[in-house]
Design an enzyme around this catalytic site. Structure first.
Site, PDB file in Angstrom:
ATOM      1  N   GLU A   1      -0.532 -11.610   4.892  1.00  0.00           N
ATOM      2  CA  GLU A   1      -0.486 -10.331   4.167  1.00  0.00           C
ATOM      3  C   GLU A   1      -1.903  -9.795   4.176  1.00  0.00           C
ATOM      4  OE1 GLU A   1       2.218  -9.067   2.806  1.00  0.00           O
ATOM      5  OE2 GLU A   1       3.570 -10.787   2.776  1.00  0.00           O
TER       6      GLU A   1
ATOM      7  N   CYS B   1      -3.637  -4.027  -2.681  1.00  0.00           N
ATOM      8  CA  CYS B   1      -3.306  -3.999  -1.255  1.00  0.00           C
ATOM      9  C   CYS B   1      -2.386  -2.824  -0.945  1.00  0.00           C
ATOM     10  CB  CYS B   1      -2.653  -5.308  -0.856  1.00  0.00           C
ATOM     11  SG  CYS B   1      -1.231  -5.715  -1.870  1.00  0.00           S
TER      12      CYS B   1
HETATM   13  P1  NAP Z   1     -10.727 -12.467   2.009  1.00  0.00           P
HETATM   14  O1  NAP Z   1     -12.183 -12.429   1.889  1.00  0.00           O
HETATM   15  O2  NAP Z   1     -10.124 -12.387   3.346  1.00  0.00           O
HETATM   16  O3  NAP Z   1     -10.274 -13.796   1.264  1.00  0.00           O
HETATM   17  C1  NAP Z   1      -8.920 -14.107   1.104  1.00  0.00           C
HETATM   18  C2  NAP Z   1      -8.764 -15.578   0.802  1.00  0.00           C
HETATM   19  O4  NAP Z   1      -9.153 -16.344   1.943  1.00  0.00           O
HETATM   20  C3  NAP Z   1      -9.648 -16.068  -0.338  1.00  0.00           C
HETATM   21  O5  NAP Z   1      -8.935 -17.006  -1.101  1.00  0.00           O
HETATM   22  C4  NAP Z   1     -10.796 -16.723   0.389  1.00  0.00           C
HETATM   23  O6  NAP Z   1     -11.435 -17.697  -0.380  1.00  0.00           O
HETATM   24  C5  NAP Z   1     -10.048 -17.355   1.538  1.00  0.00           C
HETATM   25  N1  NAP Z   1     -10.904 -17.764   2.635  1.00  0.00           N
HETATM   26  C6  NAP Z   1     -11.951 -17.133   3.156  1.00  0.00           C
HETATM   27  N2  NAP Z   1     -12.447 -17.851   4.179  1.00  0.00           N
HETATM   28  C7  NAP Z   1     -11.694 -18.958   4.286  1.00  0.00           C
HETATM   29  C8  NAP Z   1     -11.725 -20.098   5.137  1.00  0.00           C
HETATM   30  N3  NAP Z   1     -12.620 -20.234   6.097  1.00  0.00           N
HETATM   31  N4  NAP Z   1     -10.793 -21.059   4.943  1.00  0.00           N
HETATM   32  C9  NAP Z   1      -9.854 -20.942   4.003  1.00  0.00           C
HETATM   33  N5  NAP Z   1      -9.807 -19.892   3.165  1.00  0.00           N
HETATM   34  C10 NAP Z   1     -10.704 -18.904   3.306  1.00  0.00           C
HETATM   35  O7  NAP Z   1     -10.039 -11.321   1.154  1.00  0.00           O
HETATM   36  P2  NAP Z   1     -10.363 -10.864  -0.326  1.00  0.00           P
HETATM   37  O8  NAP Z   1     -11.677 -10.162  -0.291  1.00  0.00           O
HETATM   38  O9  NAP Z   1     -10.179 -11.976  -1.289  1.00  0.00           O
HETATM   39  O10 NAP Z   1      -9.194  -9.852  -0.600  1.00  0.00           O
HETATM   40  C11 NAP Z   1      -9.295  -8.492  -0.309  1.00  0.00           C
HETATM   41  C12 NAP Z   1      -8.429  -8.142   0.848  1.00  0.00           C
HETATM   42  O11 NAP Z   1      -7.135  -8.664   0.656  1.00  0.00           O
HETATM   43  C13 NAP Z   1      -8.251  -6.660   1.010  1.00  0.00           C
HETATM   44  O12 NAP Z   1      -8.536  -6.333   2.322  1.00  0.00           O
HETATM   45  C14 NAP Z   1      -6.785  -6.414   0.672  1.00  0.00           C
HETATM   46  O13 NAP Z   1      -6.208  -5.353   1.385  1.00  0.00           O
HETATM   47  C15 NAP Z   1      -6.151  -7.693   1.017  1.00  0.00           C
HETATM   48  N6  NAP Z   1      -4.951  -7.919   0.207  1.00  0.00           N
HETATM   49  C16 NAP Z   1      -3.748  -7.864   0.819  1.00  0.00           C
HETATM   50  C17 NAP Z   1      -2.594  -8.068   0.079  1.00  0.00           C
HETATM   51  C18 NAP Z   1      -1.230  -8.004   0.722  1.00  0.00           C
HETATM   52  O14 NAP Z   1      -0.268  -8.361   0.057  1.00  0.00           O
HETATM   53  N7  NAP Z   1      -1.124  -7.580   1.942  1.00  0.00           N
HETATM   54  C19 NAP Z   1      -2.688  -8.337  -1.287  1.00  0.00           C
HETATM   55  C20 NAP Z   1      -3.935  -8.395  -1.871  1.00  0.00           C
HETATM   56  C21 NAP Z   1      -5.079  -8.179  -1.109  1.00  0.00           C
HETATM   57  P3  NAP Z   1     -12.898 -17.438  -1.008  1.00  0.00           P
HETATM   58  O15 NAP Z   1     -12.743 -16.373  -2.015  1.00  0.00           O
HETATM   59  O16 NAP Z   1     -13.244 -18.756  -1.614  1.00  0.00           O
HETATM   60  O17 NAP Z   1     -13.788 -17.055   0.129  1.00  0.00           O
END
Ligand code: NAP
Length: 690
Positions: A254, A293
Site C-alpha cells: 500500500e 494516504c
Molecule cells: P516509509 O518511510 O516508506 O516507511 C514505512 C515503513 O517501512 C515504516 O514502518 C518504516 O520503518 C519501514 N521501513 C523503512 N525502511 C525499512 C527497511 N529497510 N526494512 C524494513 N522496514 C523498513 O513511509 P512513511 O514515511 O512511514 O509513510 C508515509 C508514506 O506512506 C506516504 O507516502 C503515504 O502515502 C504512504 N501511506 C500509504 C498508505 C496506503 O494505505 N496506501 C497508508 C498510509 C501511508 P521506520 O519508520 O522505522 O523507518
C-alpha cells in the site's frame, strides 16, 4: 524511556540508545526505540509455532468473539491513547479516526463471524459438479496459513494502521508481528501494552517490534504473508528482497497515491454540491494535517470555474485554526515530526517547478498556543497548475502534508484522462448530480482506482467521505498506489488463507466440509429432524416425505388466496405460444406444499422459527395430477451465542433462548425424480438443549 518490544512472550528492550522520538507539537523527547540485539528469526518462529497454532485451533466464532472482547477492552482505555496521540500532532478529531476508527475495525471484523461457519476453516463459493452422474464434485475451501503475518506500517495512523490489519489476520487464524513506523511507535506500543495485559489474545498471536526491522525479512518463508504500508520507494526495495522472491511470499503493498477529486461541469456555485465540493477538499487537505494516504492531492475543475473554486477553497482554508491540538479551538495540528516537515517542504519545491502557490506560505503560519520553532507545523498550501497534461510533477510527487493542487479541464474526457495520470490511486471522488457523467467516470477511470465516491446532495449528509477506508470495503489501489488490496469484509481474510480446491465424491466432500453437498448420501432416521435439538442434529440427517397430488382445484384456490392470477395459472388460458402446455402450478404454491410435507406437526418442537430462504429455484413446470414429494436434508449448522440482555433488548421475545441456525437443503421431486421440480435452502432457528 526506551520503548519495549513484545517478542517471544516477553517485553524486551533492545540494546543501545536507539532512535529518539519527539513530541510533534513542542519538540520534547518522548522515548527512544531500538531493536538492536533482537533475534528476528526466533520472533518469526515463535509466531509460527506458538501464536498461529493457537489461533488455528479456534473457530471463526471464537476468533470473532475474541476480537469483540478486545475492542471492548481497548475502548475502556481509549482516553490514555488520546492523550498520547496529541503528541503525534493529531487533534482529537484526527485521533478519533486513528483510535476509535481502529477499534471499529475490530468490531466490524468480529461481526463478520456471523457470515462464517463454526469451524476453523471456511468454504469458498459453491459446490461444483464435475460429472454427469453426480458422483464427482469439488468444493474450494480456505485454510489459515501456517506462517506468520508481518505488518510494516506507516507513521500516520499508529493505532488504526495496526488494528485494521491485525483484525483481519486474527479472524483468519494467523498470528502477526507488527512493526510500526518508528516516529509514532510510542502510541502503537501503548496500545499493544493494553492488548497484552488484557490476555484476550492467545500467547504469540501478536508481537511488536519498535525500531528497525533488522534482517526480519531475510527469514520469511512461503507460509508467511507480508503487508507493507509506506512510500513506494521503501516498498519496492523491501519487496525485491531475494528471500521474499525465492520463497514466493505474498507481499501486499500500500504505497503513496496521488488521489483526486473532480468537480462535475454540471455543478454551479448556487448548487449545494458546490459547497459539498469545497468542504470535502478542505477536510481532506487539513484533517490529520494532510498526512493521509487517501488525502486529495489533485483537484480537477472545469476551466471556466477555476477562479471561483480556488477562491472558495482559499476562503475555507483561511478559517482553519492551526496550532496545539490540545487546544479546543484548533482544527489542524502538526505534522508527525520535523523530519516529515522537511520532507513535505522538499516535495513542495518539486511541485513548484510547474505550479504556483495560491493559498498559504512556505515559511510562516499563524498558530494558536504553539511555537513554530519547536513544533512541526505548516500552513495548508493550495497550488495551481495551469498545464496538467504537460506537467509531470503534479501526477508523480506526493507532498505528504496539507498540500493539494488545483487544475483545469476543458471537457469531461479530459477530466477522466487527468484522473488516470496518477497511474493508479487509492481513491477518487466525483461531485456531480449528472448520472451519465458519473457512469462515464466510473467506467472510464474505474480501473485506475481502488475506490470511487460519487458525491452529491442525496448522500452527502451520511457519506463517510473521500478519505475514509472502511472495513467492509476494499482498501488499496492499482499501479503506483501499490497494487495491493486489504480489508473488504470477507474478501480480507482470503489474503491470509490458502484456497484449496478439494475434489471427491459428494459424500466425502460433505464429511470433510461439514456442509451437505448435493448428491451426498443422507442419513434417514425414525425421528423427524424438527424433533431434534440443535446439538442432536447431524449434517446429512434426511427426511423423505409423503407424496401429495397437485390438482387443478389446488391451483385455482392458491390463485384466489394469493391474488396471483398470472395467465399460466388459469385453466381457460389458450396456451399456444406460451412456455407451458396447460394450467401450471404457482412455484410459490409448490414451495408451500413442500413445507406442508416436511413440517412435522401441530405440537411444539425445538424449531423456533423459519426466517427465510437463501436460494429458491423452480426448475420444472408442475401440472395438475403430478405427485410431488420432498427430500429434506440438514445442510449446515451455525451455533449462535446468547445475545446480551440490555434495557434496550430486554423486551425482545426469545432473546434468552439458546439457539443456532440450521440450513436445510430442500429438493422437490416428482415420480420421475430427475430433473428436480425445485430446490431451495431454507433457514431455521433451532433451540439448543442446554
Ligand atoms: P516509509 O518511510 O516508506 O516507511 C514505512 C515503513 O517501512 C515504516 O514502518 C518504516 O520503518 C519501514 N521501513 C523503512 N525502511 C525499512 C527497511 N529497510 N526494512 C524494513 N522496514 C523498513 O513511509 P512513511 O514515511 O512511514 O509513510 C508515509 C508514506 O506512506 C506516504 O507516502 C503515504 O502515502 C504512504 N501511506 C500509504 C498508505 C496506503 O494505505 N496506501 C497508508 C498510509 C501511508 P521506520 O519508520 O522505522 O523507518
Amino acid at each position: 524511556m526506551k520503548l519495549g518490544n513484545y517478542i517471544t512472550g516477553k517485553w524486551i528492550e533492545g540494546d543501545g540508545d536507539g532512535q529518539q522520538l519527539y513530541n510533534a507539537v513542542n519538540g520534547e523527547l518522548i522515548a527512544t526505540a531500538t531493536t538492536k540485539g533482537l533475534d528476528f528469526a526466533s520472533i518469526l518462529d515463535y509466531g509460527r509455532k506458538t501464536g498461529s497454532p493457537a489461533l488455528r485451533k479456534m473457530t471463526f466464532q471464537e476468533r470473532g468473539r475474541m476480537l469483540k472482547a478486545l475492542a471492548l477492552h481497548l475502548l475502556q482505555h481509549k482516553e490514555n491513547f488520546y492523550q498520547l496521540s496529541y503528541k503525534t500532532g493529531a487533534t482529537r478529531a484526527d485521533s478519533w479516526v486513528d483510535i476509535e476508527g481502529g477499534i471499529g475495525n475490530l468490531f466490524s471484523n468480529a461481526s463478520l463471524r456471523r457470515k462464517l461457519p463454526d469451524e476453523i476453516f471456511a468454504l469458498d463459493g459453491e459446490n461444483i459438479g464435475l460429472s454427469k452422474r453426480g458422483t464427482f464434485a469439488a468444493q474450494h475451501i480456505l485454510l489459515p496459513k501456517e506462517g506468520v503475518v508481518i505488518h510494516i506500517n506507516a507513521f500516520n495512523f499508529p493505532v488504526w494502521g495496526m488494528l485494521e490489519k491485525i483484525a483481519v489476520n486474527l479472524l483468519a487464524g494467523v498470528a502477526a508481528v507488527v512493526k510500526p513506523a518508528s516516529i509514532t511507535s510510542y502510541l502503537t506500543e501503548a496500545v499493544v501494552r493494553e492488548i497484552i495485559a488484557s490476555k484476550i489474545l492467545p500467547e504469540g498471536a501478536l508481537q511488536l517490534i519498535c525500531g528497525s526491522a533488522g534482517d526480519l525479512l531475510d527469514h520469511v518463508t512461503s507460509q508467511d504473508v507480508i503487508t507493507f504500508t509506506g512510500s513506494a520507494s521503501t516498498g519496492l526495495m523491501l519487496k525485491s528482497n531475494p528471500n521474499i522472491l525465492r520463497e514466493n511470499v505474498p507481499f501486499n503493498l500500500e504505497a503513496d497515491s496521488l488521489n483526486c477529486i473532480v468537480l462535475g461541469d454540471d455543478v454551479t456555485p448556487e448548487m449545494p454540491e458546490w459547497d459539498i465540493f469545497i468542504k470535502e477538499v478542505r477536510k481532506e487537505m487539513t484533517s490529520k494535517c494532510g498526512q493521509k494516504c487517501t488525502a486529495i492531492r489533485r483537484i480537477f475543475v472545469p476551466e471556466n470555474k477555476m477562479e471561483d473554486v480556488w477562491k472558495a477553497i482559499s476562503k475555507s482554508l483561511a478559517q482553519t485554526t492551526i496550532g496545539n491540538p490540545e487546544n479546543e479551538k484548533v482544527r489542524m495540528g502538526a505534522l508527525a515530526g520535523q523530519s516529515q516537515k522537511k520532507e513535505v517542504l522538499e516535495q513542495v519545491q518539486k511541485l513548484l517547478a510547474s505550479s504556483q502557490i495560491l493559498y498559504g506560505s512556505l515559511d510562516s503560519v499563524e498558530l494558536i498556543d504553539a511555537d513554530n520553532k519547536k513544533g512541526a507545523f505548516m500552513s495548508p498550501l493550495l497550488l495551481k497548475n495551469e498545464k496538467p497534461f504537460t506537467s509531470d510533477e503534479v501526477h508523480n510527487v506526493e507532498a505528504f502534508g496539507p498540500v493539494s493542487t488545483i487544475m483545469p479541464y476543458k471537457n469531461f474526457d479530459e477530466a477522466i484522462a487527468l484522473a488516470k495520470l496518477g497511474k493508479g490511486s487509492l481513491c477518487s471522488s466525483l461531485v456531480t448530480t449528472n448520472e451519465q457523467l458519473a457512469r462515464d467516470f466510473i467506467l472510464g477511470a474505474g480501473t485506475f482506482h481502488g475506490r470511487i465516491l460519487v458525491l452529491n446532495m442525496d448522500c452527502a449528509k451520511e457519506s463517510t467521505g473521500h478519505g475514509s477506508p472502511l472495513p467492509m470495503l476494499i482498501h488499496g489501489g492499482p499501479g503506483r498506489a501499490g497494487g495491493g488490496e486489504e480489508m473488504g469484509g470477507l474478501r480480507g481474510i482470503k489474503h491470509y488463507m490458502q484456497r484449496v480446491a478439494v475434489q471427491g465424491s459428494p459424500s466425502m466432500l460433505t464429511s470433510i466440509t461439514n456442509v451437505y453437498q448435493p448428491g451426498a448420501k443422507g442419513k434417514i432416521d425414525t425421528v423427524h429432524p424438527f424433533k431434534k435439538y440443535f446439538e442432536e442434529l447431524k449434517i446429512g440427517d434426511q427426511l423423505i416425505t409423503e407424496k401429495r397430488k397437485i390438482t387443478s382445484e389446488d391451483i385455482d384456490k392458491f390463485a384466489n388466496l394469493s391474488g396471483d392470477h398470472f395467465y399460466a395459472h388459469i385453466k381457460t388460458t389458450d396456451f399456444t405460444d406460451t412456455m407451458f402446455d396447460e394450467q401450471v402450478a404457482h412455484g410459490y404454491f409448490i414451495m408451500s406444499a413442500a413445507a406442508g410435507l416436511f413440517v412435522d406437526s401441530y405440537e411444539k418442537n425445538p424449531v423456533l422459527l423459519n426466517y427465510g430462504i437463501d436460494e429458491l429455484r423452480f426448475t420444472k413446470p408442475v401440472y395438475s395430477g403430478t405427485e410431488i414429494y420432498v427430500r429434506f436434508t440438514c445442510k449446515e449448522k451455525i451455533s449462535q451465542e446468547l445475545k446480551e440482555i440490555t434495557p434496550e433488548t430486554a423486551h425482545v421475545k426469545g432473546i434468552d433462548i439458546p439457539k443456532g441456525i440450521v440450513k436445510w437443503f430442500v429438493e422437490i421431486l416428482d415420480e420421475t425424480e430427475e430433473p428436480l421440480i425445485g430446490v431451495a435452502t431454507i433457514l431455521t432457528m433451532v433451540r439448543k438443549k442446554s
